[in-house]
Design a protein around this motif. Structure first.
Motif, PDB file in Angstrom:
ATOM      1  N   ASP A 244       0.794  -1.229   0.000  1.00 52.31           N
ATOM      2  CA  ASP A 244       0.000   0.000   0.000  1.00 52.31           C
ATOM      3  C   ASP A 244       0.824   1.275   0.000  1.00 52.31           C
ATOM      4  N   HIS A 245       2.041   1.226   0.498  1.00 55.12           N
ATOM      5  CA  HIS A 245       2.812   2.461   0.637  1.00 55.12           C
ATOM      6  C   HIS A 245       3.935   2.620  -0.378  1.00 55.12           C
ATOM      7  N   THR A 246       4.115   1.638  -1.226  1.00 54.69           N
ATOM      8  CA  THR A 246       5.193   1.755  -2.201  1.00 54.69           C
ATOM      9  C   THR A 246       4.731   1.683  -3.648  1.00 54.69           C
ATOM     10  N   HIS A 247       3.542   1.108  -3.888  1.00 53.45           N
ATOM     11  CA  HIS A 247       3.094   0.924  -5.270  1.00 53.45           C
ATOM     12  C   HIS A 247       1.596   1.147  -5.409  1.00 53.45           C
ATOM     13  N   LYS A 248       1.213   1.504  -6.623  1.00 57.61           N
ATOM     14  CA  LYS A 248      -0.194   1.584  -7.005  1.00 57.61           C
ATOM     15  C   LYS A 248      -0.481   0.419  -7.942  1.00 57.61           C
ATOM     16  N   ILE A 249      -1.750   0.142  -8.169  1.00 55.96           N
ATOM     17  CA  ILE A 249      -2.116  -0.932  -9.093  1.00 55.96           C
ATOM     18  C   ILE A 249      -1.466  -0.705 -10.454  1.00 55.96           C
ATOM     19  N   GLU A 250      -1.442   0.528 -10.921  1.00 58.37           N
ATOM     20  CA  GLU A 250      -0.865   0.832 -12.225  1.00 58.37           C
ATOM     21  C   GLU A 250       0.608   0.434 -12.319  1.00 58.37           C
ATOM     22  N   ASP A 251       1.317   0.438 -11.175  1.00 61.36           N
ATOM     23  CA  ASP A 251       2.729   0.060 -11.145  1.00 61.36           C
ATOM     24  C   ASP A 251       2.919  -1.449 -11.282  1.00 61.36           C
ATOM     25  N   VAL A 252       1.917  -2.197 -10.897  1.00 59.65           N
ATOM     26  CA  VAL A 252       2.036  -3.650 -10.779  1.00 59.65           C
ATOM     27  C   VAL A 252       1.311  -4.387 -11.898  1.00 59.65           C
ATOM     28  N   MET A 253       0.189  -3.850 -12.353  1.00 61.20           N
ATOM     29  CA  MET A 253      -0.654  -4.548 -13.335  1.00 61.20           C
ATOM     30  C   MET A 253       0.028  -4.657 -14.693  1.00 61.20           C
ATOM     31  N   GLN A 254      -0.476  -5.572 -15.483  1.00 62.78           N
ATOM     32  CA  GLN A 254      -0.027  -5.736 -16.860  1.00 62.78           C
ATOM     33  C   GLN A 254      -1.020  -5.000 -17.762  1.00 62.78           C
ATOM     34  N   PRO A 255      -0.592  -3.948 -18.448  1.00 64.33           N
ATOM     35  CA  PRO A 255      -1.480  -3.243 -19.374  1.00 64.33           C
ATOM     36  C   PRO A 255      -1.408  -3.884 -20.765  1.00 64.33           C
ATOM     37  N   GLY A 256      -2.167  -3.367 -21.697  1.00 61.30           N
ATOM     38  CA  GLY A 256      -2.092  -3.825 -23.080  1.00 61.30           C
ATOM     39  C   GLY A 256      -2.399  -5.300 -23.239  1.00 61.30           C
ATOM     40  N   LEU A 257      -3.516  -5.708 -22.685  1.00 63.64           N
ATOM     41  CA  LEU A 257      -3.870  -7.124 -22.641  1.00 63.64           C
ATOM     42  C   LEU A 257      -4.322  -7.681 -23.980  1.00 63.64           C
ATOM     43  N   VAL A 258      -4.060  -8.953 -24.171  1.00 55.43           N
ATOM     44  CA  VAL A 258      -4.676  -9.710 -25.255  1.00 55.43           C
ATOM     45  C   VAL A 258      -6.071 -10.062 -24.750  1.00 55.43           C
ATOM     46  N   THR A 259      -7.079  -9.786 -25.546  1.00 54.73           N
ATOM     47  CA  THR A 259      -8.453 -10.122 -25.164  1.00 54.73           C
ATOM     48  C   THR A 259      -9.068 -11.007 -26.236  1.00 54.73           C
ATOM     49  N   ILE A 260     -10.123 -11.706 -25.854  1.00 48.66           N
ATOM     50  CA  ILE A 260     -10.848 -12.553 -26.787  1.00 48.66           C
ATOM     51  C   ILE A 260     -12.338 -12.273 -26.639  1.00 48.66           C
ATOM     52  N   SER A 261     -13.114 -12.752 -27.588  1.00 51.57           N
ATOM     53  CA  SER A 261     -14.566 -12.583 -27.517  1.00 51.57           C
ATOM     54  C   SER A 261     -15.187 -13.877 -26.977  1.00 51.57           C
ATOM     55  N   PRO A 262     -16.435 -13.826 -26.521  1.00 55.60           N
ATOM     56  CA  PRO A 262     -17.100 -15.033 -26.037  1.00 55.60           C
ATOM     57  C   PRO A 262     -17.240 -16.106 -27.117  1.00 55.60           C
ATOM     58  N   LYS A 263     -17.163 -15.698 -28.385  1.00 58.80           N
ATOM     59  CA  LYS A 263     -17.299 -16.644 -29.492  1.00 58.80           C
ATOM     60  C   LYS A 263     -15.971 -17.284 -29.909  1.00 58.80           C
ATOM     61  N   THR A 264     -14.863 -16.793 -29.347  1.00 55.68           N
ATOM     62  CA  THR A 264     -13.569 -17.408 -29.622  1.00 55.68           C
ATOM     63  C   THR A 264     -13.640 -18.868 -29.194  1.00 55.68           C
ATOM     64  N   THR A 265     -13.091 -19.747 -30.003  1.00 45.48           N
ATOM     65  CA  THR A 265     -13.162 -21.161 -29.644  1.00 45.48           C
ATOM     66  C   THR A 265     -12.170 -21.488 -28.527  1.00 45.48           C
ATOM     67  N   ILE A 266     -12.490 -22.543 -27.802  1.00 44.34           N
ATOM     68  CA  ILE A 266     -11.594 -23.004 -26.740  1.00 44.34           C
ATOM     69  C   ILE A 266     -10.245 -23.369 -27.340  1.00 44.34           C
ATOM     70  N   ARG A 267     -10.271 -23.952 -28.515  1.00 46.99           N
ATOM     71  CA  ARG A 267      -9.022 -24.312 -29.199  1.00 46.99           C
ATOM     72  C   ARG A 267      -8.177 -23.062 -29.487  1.00 46.99           C
ATOM     73  N   GLU A 268      -8.817 -21.985 -29.978  1.00 44.04           N
ATOM     74  CA  GLU A 268      -8.093 -20.737 -30.240  1.00 44.04           C
ATOM     75  C   GLU A 268      -7.506 -20.164 -28.952  1.00 44.04           C
ATOM     76  N   ALA A 269      -8.270 -20.215 -27.867  1.00 42.42           N
ATOM     77  CA  ALA A 269      -7.774 -19.724 -26.583  1.00 42.42           C
ATOM     78  C   ALA A 269      -6.569 -20.545 -26.133  1.00 42.42           C
ATOM     79  N   ALA A 270      -6.635 -21.861 -26.302  1.00 39.69           N
ATOM     80  CA  ALA A 270      -5.512 -22.727 -25.942  1.00 39.69           C
ATOM     81  C   ALA A 270      -4.273 -22.351 -26.748  1.00 39.69           C
ATOM     82  N   GLY A 271      -4.461 -22.029 -28.027  1.00 41.60           N
ATOM     83  CA  GLY A 271      -3.347 -21.608 -28.869  1.00 41.60           C
ATOM     84  C   GLY A 271      -2.719 -20.313 -28.384  1.00 41.60           C
TER      85      GLY A 271
END
Length: 137
Positions: free
Chosen positions: A75-102
């Motif tokens: 709490d006293h040394t970092h904010k979420i922005e310092d720790v989180m991973q930005p620029g995420l890869v996202t998928i849609s609900p229609k993406t296949t499980i196989r594609e997600a595994a890839g």
């Protein structure tokens, strides 16, 4: 094994999120309470990043603190922005499980936010994928 099944069948719908202004000790407590290792970070309605339990451990260990002092360090040394991973890869609900595994197979992360119409609607993890495979055999 069923082919072309969408991730919507195995994702966690409406995942617990944290907002960019929350203290990291609250993020850690939520992860512990809900027994999860990844939390999407939002700013208003927008997905801005992901924080994992590994991200939190990395910060705590970097300061050489034991678990009793972890909250103070977080709490006293970092904010979420310092720790989180930005620029995420996202998928849609229609993406296949196989594609997600890839996607998982080619990257070092273990969680994918599921987004529809610009809105976070779910999350899928490598654990979800493994449980799906176990159910198939």
């Amino acid at each position: 094994m069923r082919r072309n099944e969408p991730v919507s069948k195995i994702m966690t719908a409406s995942p617990i999120t944290v907002h960019s202004g929350q203290p990291l000790s609250e993020v850690q407590a939520l992860m512990s309470e809900h027994r999860c290792h990844h939390m999407p970070v939002v700013s208003g309605p927008d997905l801005v990043g992901m924080v994992s339990s590994t991200d939190l451990l990395r910060v705590t260990y970097a300061w050489g603190q034991d678990s009793r002092n972890a909250e103070a360090v977080l709490d006293h040394t970092h904010k979420i922005e310092d720790v989180m991973q930005p620029g995420l890869v996202t998928i849609s609900p229609k993406t296949t499980i196989r594609e997600a595994a890839g996607i998982f197979a080619k990257n070092w992360f273990h969680a994918l936010p599921v987004v529809e119409g610009g809105k976070l609607v779910g999350i899928i993890t490598t654990t979800d994928l493994l449980n799906y495979l176990l159910d198939q055999y």
